[in-house]
Design a protein around this motif. Sequence first.
Motif, PDB file in Angstrom:
ATOM      1  N   MET A 231      77.339 136.042  52.072  1.00  0.00           N
ATOM      2  CA  MET A 231      78.373 136.422  51.111  1.00  0.00           C
ATOM      3  C   MET A 231      77.643 136.946  49.874  1.00  0.00           C
ATOM      4  O   MET A 231      76.818 136.238  49.299  1.00  0.00           O
ATOM      5  N   GLU A 232      77.894 138.199  49.505  1.00  0.00           N
ATOM      6  CA  GLU A 232      77.147 138.823  48.403  1.00  0.00           C
ATOM      7  C   GLU A 232      78.087 139.392  47.355  1.00  0.00           C
ATOM      8  O   GLU A 232      79.123 139.965  47.694  1.00  0.00           O
ATOM      9  N   GLU A 233      77.672 139.302  46.126  1.00  0.00           N
ATOM     10  CA  GLU A 233      78.458 139.905  45.048  1.00  0.00           C
ATOM     11  C   GLU A 233      78.412 141.428  45.189  1.00  0.00           C
ATOM     12  O   GLU A 233      77.377 141.994  45.560  1.00  0.00           O
ATOM     13  N   CYS A 234      79.537 142.085  44.940  1.00  0.00           N
ATOM     14  CA  CYS A 234      79.537 143.556  44.946  1.00  0.00           C
ATOM     15  C   CYS A 234      80.237 144.051  43.692  1.00  0.00           C
ATOM     16  O   CYS A 234      80.905 143.283  42.995  1.00  0.00           O
ATOM     17  N   ASP A 235      80.072 145.321  43.408  1.00  0.00           N
ATOM     18  CA  ASP A 235      80.777 145.902  42.262  1.00  0.00           C
ATOM     19  C   ASP A 235      82.266 145.945  42.606  1.00  0.00           C
ATOM     20  O   ASP A 235      82.629 146.472  43.667  1.00  0.00           O
ATOM     21  N   PRO A 236      83.131 145.382  41.760  1.00  0.00           N
ATOM     22  CA  PRO A 236      84.566 145.383  42.086  1.00  0.00           C
ATOM     23  C   PRO A 236      85.115 146.782  42.393  1.00  0.00           C
ATOM     24  O   PRO A 236      86.069 146.931  43.167  1.00  0.00           O
ATOM     25  N   SER A 237      84.482 147.830  41.836  1.00  0.00           N
ATOM     26  CA  SER A 237      84.981 149.194  42.083  1.00  0.00           C
ATOM     27  C   SER A 237      84.773 149.621  43.539  1.00  0.00           C
ATOM     28  O   SER A 237      85.353 150.614  43.985  1.00  0.00           O
ATOM     29  N   THR A 238      83.950 148.866  44.293  1.00  0.00           N
ATOM     30  CA  THR A 238      83.753 149.181  45.706  1.00  0.00           C
ATOM     31  C   THR A 238      85.090 149.155  46.459  1.00  0.00           C
ATOM     32  O   THR A 238      85.364 150.005  47.298  1.00  0.00           O
ATOM     33  N   TRP A 239      85.903 148.154  46.147  1.00  0.00           N
ATOM     34  CA  TRP A 239      87.150 147.962  46.897  1.00  0.00           C
ATOM     35  C   TRP A 239      88.409 148.076  46.048  1.00  0.00           C
ATOM     36  O   TRP A 239      89.507 148.194  46.594  1.00  0.00           O
ATOM     37  N   GLU A 253      81.617 139.980  48.981  1.00  0.00           N
ATOM     38  CA  GLU A 253      82.005 140.446  50.317  1.00  0.00           C
ATOM     39  C   GLU A 253      81.023 139.914  51.358  1.00  0.00           C
ATOM     40  O   GLU A 253      79.851 139.676  51.079  1.00  0.00           O
ATOM     41  N   GLN A 254      81.531 139.766  52.580  1.00  0.00           N
ATOM     42  CA  GLN A 254      80.735 139.260  53.700  1.00  0.00           C
ATOM     43  C   GLN A 254      81.242 139.972  54.951  1.00  0.00           C
ATOM     44  O   GLN A 254      82.448 140.175  55.100  1.00  0.00           O
ATOM     45  N   VAL A 255      80.327 140.347  55.839  1.00  0.00           N
ATOM     46  CA  VAL A 255      80.757 141.119  57.007  1.00  0.00           C
ATOM     47  C   VAL A 255      80.380 140.414  58.307  1.00  0.00           C
ATOM     48  O   VAL A 255      79.309 139.812  58.418  1.00  0.00           O
ATOM     49  N   LEU A 256      81.298 140.465  59.276  1.00  0.00           N
ATOM     50  CA  LEU A 256      81.075 139.970  60.636  1.00  0.00           C
ATOM     51  C   LEU A 256      81.090 141.184  61.565  1.00  0.00           C
ATOM     52  O   LEU A 256      82.091 141.904  61.624  1.00  0.00           O
ATOM     53  N   ALA A 257      79.980 141.421  62.269  1.00  0.00           N
ATOM     54  CA  ALA A 257      79.943 142.510  63.250  1.00  0.00           C
ATOM     55  C   ALA A 257      80.588 142.024  64.539  1.00  0.00           C
ATOM     56  O   ALA A 257      80.418 140.861  64.930  1.00  0.00           O
ATOM     57  N   GLN A 258      81.366 142.903  65.173  1.00  0.00           N
ATOM     58  CA  GLN A 258      82.023 142.544  66.430  1.00  0.00           C
ATOM     59  C   GLN A 258      81.708 143.587  67.492  1.00  0.00           C
ATOM     60  O   GLN A 258      81.005 144.563  67.220  1.00  0.00           O
ATOM     61  N   ARG A 259      82.216 143.394  68.686  1.00  0.00           N
ATOM     62  CA  ARG A 259      81.901 144.323  69.789  1.00  0.00           C
ATOM     63  C   ARG A 259      82.531 145.693  69.569  1.00  0.00           C
ATOM     64  O   ARG A 259      83.511 145.835  68.833  1.00  0.00           O
ATOM     65  N   ASP A 260      82.006 146.677  70.238  1.00  0.00           N
ATOM     66  CA  ASP A 260      82.575 148.033  70.303  1.00  0.00           C
ATOM     67  C   ASP A 260      82.782 148.673  68.927  1.00  0.00           C
ATOM     68  O   ASP A 260      83.765 149.387  68.706  1.00  0.00           O
ATOM     69  N   GLY A 261      81.863 148.367  68.003  1.00  0.00           N
ATOM     70  CA  GLY A 261      81.927 149.022  66.691  1.00  0.00           C
ATOM     71  C   GLY A 261      82.949 148.442  65.734  1.00  0.00           C
ATOM     72  O   GLY A 261      83.217 149.009  64.673  1.00  0.00           O
ATOM     73  N   HIS A 262      83.531 147.303  66.101  1.00  0.00           N
ATOM     74  CA  HIS A 262      84.472 146.651  65.181  1.00  0.00           C
ATOM     75  C   HIS A 262      83.710 145.761  64.196  1.00  0.00           C
ATOM     76  O   HIS A 262      82.620 145.267  64.516  1.00  0.00           O
ATOM     77  N   ALA A 263      84.283 145.566  63.040  1.00  0.00           N
ATOM     78  CA  ALA A 263      83.716 144.637  62.057  1.00  0.00           C
ATOM     79  C   ALA A 263      84.843 144.129  61.170  1.00  0.00           C
ATOM     80  O   ALA A 263      85.893 144.771  61.039  1.00  0.00           O
ATOM     81  N   MET A 264      84.591 142.964  60.591  1.00  0.00           N
ATOM     82  CA  MET A 264      85.591 142.345  59.715  1.00  0.00           C
ATOM     83  C   MET A 264      84.910 142.025  58.390  1.00  0.00           C
ATOM     84  O   MET A 264      83.800 141.492  58.389  1.00  0.00           O
ATOM     85  N   VAL A 265      85.532 142.386  57.275  1.00  0.00           N
ATOM     86  CA  VAL A 265      84.964 142.100  55.956  1.00  0.00           C
ATOM     87  C   VAL A 265      85.858 141.088  55.254  1.00  0.00           C
ATOM     88  O   VAL A 265      87.080 141.281  55.167  1.00  0.00           O
ATOM     89  N   LEU A 266      85.258 140.002  54.779  1.00  0.00           N
ATOM     90  CA  LEU A 266      85.984 139.015  53.984  1.00  0.00           C
ATOM     91  C   LEU A 266      85.694 139.294  52.517  1.00  0.00           C
ATOM     92  O   LEU A 266      84.520 139.367  52.116  1.00  0.00           O
ATOM     93  N   LEU A 267      86.736 139.479  51.720  1.00  0.00           N
ATOM     94  CA  LEU A 267      86.586 139.710  50.278  1.00  0.00           C
ATOM     95  C   LEU A 267      87.013 138.456  49.520  1.00  0.00           C
ATOM     96  O   LEU A 267      88.044 137.861  49.842  1.00  0.00           O
ATOM     97  N   HIS A 268      86.221 138.078  48.534  1.00  0.00           N
ATOM     98  CA  HIS A 268      86.510 136.900  47.717  1.00  0.00           C
ATOM     99  C   HIS A 268      86.571 137.325  46.258  1.00  0.00           C
ATOM    100  O   HIS A 268      85.550 137.765  45.701  1.00  0.00           O
ATOM    101  N   ALA A 269      87.739 137.238  45.658  1.00  0.00           N
ATOM    102  CA  ALA A 269      87.892 137.634  44.248  1.00  0.00           C
ATOM    103  C   ALA A 269      87.936 136.385  43.381  1.00  0.00           C
ATOM    104  O   ALA A 269      88.699 135.459  43.653  1.00  0.00           O
ATOM    105  N   GLU A 270      87.093 136.346  42.370  1.00  0.00           N
ATOM    106  CA  GLU A 270      87.209 135.294  41.362  1.00  0.00           C
ATOM    107  C   GLU A 270      87.919 135.929  40.174  1.00  0.00           C
ATOM    108  O   GLU A 270      87.385 136.867  39.574  1.00  0.00           O
ATOM    109  N   LEU A 271      89.120 135.473  39.925  1.00  0.00           N
ATOM    110  CA  LEU A 271      89.960 136.165  38.945  1.00  0.00           C
ATOM    111  C   LEU A 271      89.455 135.934  37.537  1.00  0.00           C
ATOM    112  O   LEU A 271      88.928 134.857  37.219  1.00  0.00           O
ATOM    113  N   ALA A 272      89.621 136.953  36.678  1.00  0.00           N
ATOM    114  CA  ALA A 272      89.184 136.853  35.282  1.00  0.00           C
ATOM    115  C   ALA A 272      90.065 135.855  34.552  1.00  0.00           C
ATOM    116  O   ALA A 272      91.208 135.644  34.925  1.00  0.00           O
ATOM    117  N   GLU A 273      89.525 135.226  33.534  1.00  0.00           N
ATOM    118  CA  GLU A 273      90.276 134.225  32.753  1.00  0.00           C
ATOM    119  C   GLU A 273      91.488 134.873  32.119  1.00  0.00           C
ATOM    120  O   GLU A 273      91.422 135.984  31.621  1.00  0.00           O
TER     121      GLU A 273
END
Length: 273
Positions: A231-239, A253-273
């Motif tokens: 799980m890595e921090e990314c620039d919020p403008s990415t998504w 964001e964190q990515v899971l590679a799957q078969r046949d070129g599929h992948a799943m990305v989990l996004l985690h937002a920590e909301l601003a105060e």
Amino acid sequence: MTLDRIELDGVGSPARLADRIHELAPDLPLKFDIKALCHQLDIHEIREIDTSAYEAAIIMDEYKADGSILLARSSGAKRKRFSIGHELGHFVLPTHLPKSGGFSCSHSDLKSDSAAAKNRHARTEAEANRFAAHLLMPPRKIRANLTTPQPDLSEIVRLADEFFVSKEAMARSYVDAHRETLALVFLHRGKIARFYKPDDFPFIDVTIGAEVPEDSVATDHGLAPAQISEMEECDPSTWLGEWSQRKVGMLSEQVLAQRDGHAMVLLHAELAE
Ligand SMILES: [Zn+2]
């Protein structure tokens, strides 16, 4: 397990109806036998047939005295289990009135979600999915089976096995049930196939069919199927668009590679105060 459909009377919401079944059958294991449950609720037959016309269907008359579920034989066991839950939803949801002898549901009907539903048909299908999701993956049981409070795709993979559902079905229920603010983006061959976000997640600014944003870890991830990135921090403008970025203190964001070129990305937002 002894269930009677009469005990579901007066409950109309998909989530409440699924909760009610778990209240009446509190000892259901995580991988409970959904066919046995259906039989208790007056589904007399569940049959597999060779068809490409639909993924699953239910035959019933207007009074819903009893029902028969049909499943496309070619689907995997986990997908069939979700399909049975979906068809049971059409059967027990009081507002789902059969037209021409039942419901016939396509692959895309079985992915319909209420946020994206644009017409009555899609909303009906989304309700059946919501019922199936809550029946097979009650949010309370997901939370009780977490091994870490940190969002993590490896938890989704493990829970999908424990609950005997597909990874995508578990991923959606996981982001709904989790206390953190999460969303999912599904990729195929480097392009955005679809995304899923609960209401609390800020607007995701991507176009279906577009290339994965260049700054994302999911671009050229180099992972073999079943491998998961950190799980890595990314620039919020990415998504996120400009307006949503202001609401977010940190995006990961964190990515899971799957078969046949599929992948799943989990996004985690920590909301601003
Ligand atoms: Zn349906």
